[in-house]
Design a protein around this motif. Sequence first.
Motif, PDB file in Angstrom:
ATOM      1  N   ASP A  15       0.846  -1.184   0.000  1.00 48.74           N
ATOM      2  CA  ASP A  15       0.000   0.000   0.000  1.00 48.74           C
ATOM      3  C   ASP A  15       0.886   1.240   0.000  1.00 48.74           C
ATOM      4  N   LYS A  16       0.358   2.333  -0.538  1.00 47.12           N
ATOM      5  CA  LYS A  16       1.143   3.557  -0.641  1.00 47.12           C
ATOM      6  C   LYS A  16       1.638   4.039   0.721  1.00 47.12           C
ATOM      7  N   GLU A  17       0.830   3.850   1.756  1.00 46.84           N
ATOM      8  CA  GLU A  17       1.219   4.346   3.080  1.00 46.84           C
ATOM      9  C   GLU A  17       2.415   3.594   3.657  1.00 46.84           C
ATOM     10  N   PHE A  18       2.728   2.426   3.090  1.00 52.87           N
ATOM     11  CA  PHE A  18       3.857   1.653   3.601  1.00 52.87           C
ATOM     12  C   PHE A  18       5.106   1.773   2.726  1.00 52.87           C
ATOM     13  N   GLU A  19       5.033   2.651   1.731  1.00 53.04           N
ATOM     14  CA  GLU A  19       6.201   2.871   0.872  1.00 53.04           C
ATOM     15  C   GLU A  19       7.456   3.240   1.661  1.00 53.04           C
ATOM     16  N   PRO A  20       7.381   4.200   2.589  1.00 53.16           N
ATOM     17  CA  PRO A  20       8.597   4.561   3.330  1.00 53.16           C
ATOM     18  C   PRO A  20       9.188   3.383   4.099  1.00 53.16           C
ATOM     19  N   THR A  21       8.313   2.545   4.677  1.00 49.84           N
ATOM     20  CA  THR A  21       8.804   1.378   5.423  1.00 49.84           C
ATOM     21  C   THR A  21       9.545   0.434   4.492  1.00 49.84           C
ATOM     22  N   ILE A  22       8.941   0.142   3.340  1.00 49.47           N
ATOM     23  CA  ILE A  22       9.565  -0.785   2.390  1.00 49.47           C
ATOM     24  C   ILE A  22      10.851  -0.197   1.820  1.00 49.47           C
ATOM     25  N   ALA A  23      10.850   1.105   1.546  1.00 45.96           N
ATOM     26  CA  ALA A  23      12.044   1.742   0.982  1.00 45.96           C
ATOM     27  C   ALA A  23      13.249   1.539   1.885  1.00 45.96           C
ATOM     28  N   VAL A  39      15.444  -7.805  -2.813  1.00 47.08           N
ATOM     29  CA  VAL A  39      14.300  -7.150  -3.458  1.00 47.08           C
ATOM     30  C   VAL A  39      14.791  -6.325  -4.636  1.00 47.08           C
ATOM     31  N   ARG A  40      14.256  -6.628  -5.838  1.00 47.05           N
ATOM     32  CA  ARG A  40      14.720  -5.923  -7.023  1.00 47.05           C
ATOM     33  C   ARG A  40      13.704  -4.904  -7.536  1.00 47.05           C
ATOM     34  N   PHE A  41      12.408  -5.082  -7.172  1.00 47.63           N
ATOM     35  CA  PHE A  41      11.482  -3.998  -7.472  1.00 47.63           C
ATOM     36  C   PHE A  41      10.250  -4.069  -6.572  1.00 47.63           C
ATOM     37  N   VAL A  42       9.632  -2.886  -6.429  1.00 48.49           N
ATOM     38  CA  VAL A  42       8.494  -2.696  -5.526  1.00 48.49           C
ATOM     39  C   VAL A  42       7.335  -2.132  -6.329  1.00 48.49           C
ATOM     40  N   ILE A  43       6.146  -2.685  -6.096  1.00 47.81           N
ATOM     41  CA  ILE A  43       4.926  -2.214  -6.745  1.00 47.81           C
ATOM     42  C   ILE A  43       4.058  -1.553  -5.681  1.00 47.81           C
ATOM     43  N   THR A  44       3.629  -0.331  -5.950  1.00 46.20           N
ATOM     44  CA  THR A  44       2.812   0.428  -5.012  1.00 46.20           C
ATOM     45  C   THR A  44       1.373   0.499  -5.504  1.00 46.20           C
ATOM     46  N   ILE A  45       0.427   0.300  -4.592  1.00 47.24           N
ATOM     47  CA  ILE A  45      -0.982   0.497  -4.927  1.00 47.24           C
ATOM     48  C   ILE A  45      -1.207   2.004  -5.040  1.00 47.24           C
ATOM     49  N   GLY A  46      -1.540   2.485  -6.240  1.00 47.03           N
ATOM     50  CA  GLY A  46      -1.628   3.917  -6.481  1.00 47.03           C
ATOM     51  C   GLY A  46      -0.351   4.415  -7.131  1.00 47.03           C
ATOM     52  N   GLU A  47      -0.228   5.722  -7.234  1.00 48.53           N
ATOM     53  CA  GLU A  47       0.967   6.311  -7.837  1.00 48.53           C
ATOM     54  C   GLU A  47       2.069   6.396  -6.784  1.00 48.53           C
ATOM     55  N   PRO A  48       3.209   5.784  -7.031  1.00 54.89           N
ATOM     56  CA  PRO A  48       4.265   5.760  -6.016  1.00 54.89           C
ATOM     57  C   PRO A  48       4.905   7.133  -5.811  1.00 54.89           C
ATOM     58  N   ASP A  49       5.301   7.412  -4.582  1.00 53.23           N
ATOM     59  CA  ASP A  49       6.049   8.626  -4.256  1.00 53.23           C
ATOM     60  C   ASP A  49       7.544   8.354  -4.199  1.00 53.23           C
TER      61      ASP A  49
END
Length: 507
Positions: A105-113, A121-131
Amino acid sequence: MNIGSLLAQNVCKFPELLAIECEGRSYTYRQFNEEVNKLANGLLQQGVKKGEKLALMMKNSDHFVFTFFAAAKIGAIAVPVNFRLTASEVHYILDQSDTSLVVCDKEFEPTIAGAKLGTDVRFVITIGEPDTTGHYSYEGILSDNLAEPDVEVSEQDDLEILYTSGTTGRPKGALFDHSQIFKVGIAVVINMGIRQHERILHLAPLFHSAQLNLFLISGVALGATHIIHRDFHPVKTLQAIQEHKITHLFAVPAMYNFLLQVPNAADYDLSSIKRVGYGAAPMAPELVKKSIQLFKTDQFYNLCGLTEAGPGGILLDPEGHKRHLGKGGKPIFLTETRVVNEEGNDVFPGVIGEFIVRSDMVMKEYYKKPEETRNTLKNGWLYTGDLATIDEEGYITLVDRKKDMIISGGENVYSVEVEGVLFEHPNVLDAAIIGLPDEVWGEAVCAIIVPKEGAVIDELELKNFCREKLAGYKVPRRIFIEEQLPRNASGKVLKYQLREKMRNVII
């Protein structure tokens, strides 16, 4: 047979039946399957290979469901991640599981980053437009190809790695193949009498084995309608049952406790409910009684299992509730259970031993943890670490975790028994029993209490209340008042945190 094929078959059987509704988005089984195939084929186009690990760090949603079934269809191994974890905790799981792809989910992008640094991990898919620079958007990954993915997946192929709650130390990843999880679904369908076209409300996190394996996968196999709530809200839960005519509900005990606190809960029409399941943590008999009154049905099922078993173990059915409320139950379908002593011999009725399980649903191993696997899987049996008794009729009752048992003055005290009494008190909303060091008794029985709103806990009165129902050595010697108890995603109280906190309070 594989888990993805269960969905594909439903397109032929009932393509226009409502399959999923989530936050205003709805899908028939035909649309559900198309969404899964668009993602599955899109992942293949991105070079995702059969056998790769795909982590899901998402709250409950239609996208979680699509991602899980897409992984199943292309032979990827799903790694559901608790979205409440910190970046360092997520890093451990991504690294230990050899995850190469994350959907979040987009809200967890910072955690995953932060968590993916130093992993495979070679790539990440975000629900919505990634920041986050370098992340892909979910919509951008989708393919126009609606056909079934061109990947051969067998029932012996691995399906998922489910990480244990990690109430002490690092969590361990329980590995399952398609066949094992299919049998988990068969077992719950038979034991709970689930039929085609049920209407299932999903409240507990889908990254947890009970909600995912017991009810989502089995429900998809049967052609159920799935109403998915992203977060748990007591009032919205009651509204959903009334509006969607929910027939099947599963929740952890803490959720039932919150439902009972809704002032006008009895005003909602809950008559559509056919079955009510609870599990993942002990539920006090008093809480079960009040929940039965709220739902106006006696069709309650205590699902007493563990992640490593699929989840599987024992079940107390509605008939069992009438005569054995508070007990765990008897083995579920396709499962053998025993209670054994340190030598591995069956204990006599009433004697406390370790609860062990054997079935085709038990995990293959703890992923990349051979020593922990050997210590847990012995001679075909899963040693659970739960202490239990068995009665003359074969009903098993869990009394405590081995690590949580209290020895006070040479006497064993089992927290579940004491907690059950505390829940009977009218001013107690939530409660946990722990042992703390004591110079005289070795360990002192201590209670952590969350009072009901507006209630005041009188320590002496509460101790006297317990003394009427418990032997003196089981009565809490100290009582601490807290606003809430720390729990993991399964609803289990994190007692190691309480022990650490209360030791500091005493010091």
